[in-house]
Design a protein around this motif. Structure first.
Motif, short mmCIF file in Angstrom:
data_model
loop_
_atom_site.label_atom_id
_atom_site.label_comp_id
_atom_site.label_asym_id
_atom_site.label_seq_id
_atom_site.Cartn_x
_atom_site.Cartn_y
_atom_site.Cartn_z
N ASP A 10 0.85 -1.19 0.00
CA ASP A 10 0.00 0.00 0.00
C ASP A 10 0.89 1.24 0.00
OD1 ASP A 10 -2.11 1.78 0.28
OD2 ASP A 10 -2.37 1.41 2.42
N SER A 11 0.93 1.93 -1.12
CA SER A 11 1.77 3.11 -1.25
C SER A 11 1.22 4.27 -0.42
CB SER A 11 1.83 3.54 -2.72
OG SER A 11 2.55 4.74 -2.84
N THR A 19 -8.52 8.38 -5.71
CA THR A 19 -8.86 6.98 -6.00
C THR A 19 -8.27 6.06 -4.95
OG1 THR A 19 -8.96 7.43 -8.36
CG2 THR A 19 -8.69 5.13 -7.70
N ALA A 20 -7.04 6.29 -4.57
CA ALA A 20 -6.39 5.45 -3.56
C ALA A 20 -7.13 5.51 -2.24
CB ALA A 20 -4.93 5.89 -3.38
N LEU A 39 5.14 -4.63 7.95
CA LEU A 39 6.21 -3.64 7.83
C LEU A 39 5.62 -2.33 7.37
CD1 LEU A 39 9.33 -3.26 7.94
CD2 LEU A 39 9.36 -3.84 5.51
N GLU A 40 6.19 -1.25 7.86
CA GLU A 40 5.82 0.08 7.39
C GLU A 40 7.09 0.87 7.20
OE1 GLU A 40 2.83 3.77 8.39
OE2 GLU A 40 2.58 1.86 9.42
N TYR A 47 1.31 -5.60 4.01
CA TYR A 47 0.43 -6.51 4.74
C TYR A 47 0.63 -7.93 4.22
CZ TYR A 47 -2.07 -2.19 5.85
OH TYR A 47 -2.40 -0.93 6.28
N ARG A 48 0.55 -8.91 5.14
CA ARG A 48 0.63 -10.33 4.78
C ARG A 48 -0.65 -11.02 5.23
NH1 ARG A 48 5.69 -12.32 6.57
NH2 ARG A 48 6.39 -12.06 4.45
#
Length: 51
Positions: A10-11, A19-20, A39-40, A47-48
């Motif tokens: 996720d950018s 839109t995002a 992780l960020e 995300y997993r």
């Protein structure tokens, strides 16, 4: 849509913010139930899929 998706990238800086943000609103509950943020970074949320 997420049936075969194990990782979501996720950018934080999408090209088209409206839109995002709209897509995040639509899928936020599904992602929260089925994925863990692993992780960020400065630019990404990763995300997993939960086991």
């Amino acid at each position: 849509m997420f049936a075969d998706v194990d990782l979501i990238l996720d950018s934080k800086w999408p090209i088209e913010i409206w839109t995002a943000n709209g897509m995040r609103d639509i899928f936020a509950h599904y992602i929260a139930r089925h994925y863990d943020k692993v992780l960020e970074t400065t630019n990404w949320r990763i995300y997993r899929k939960k086991a």
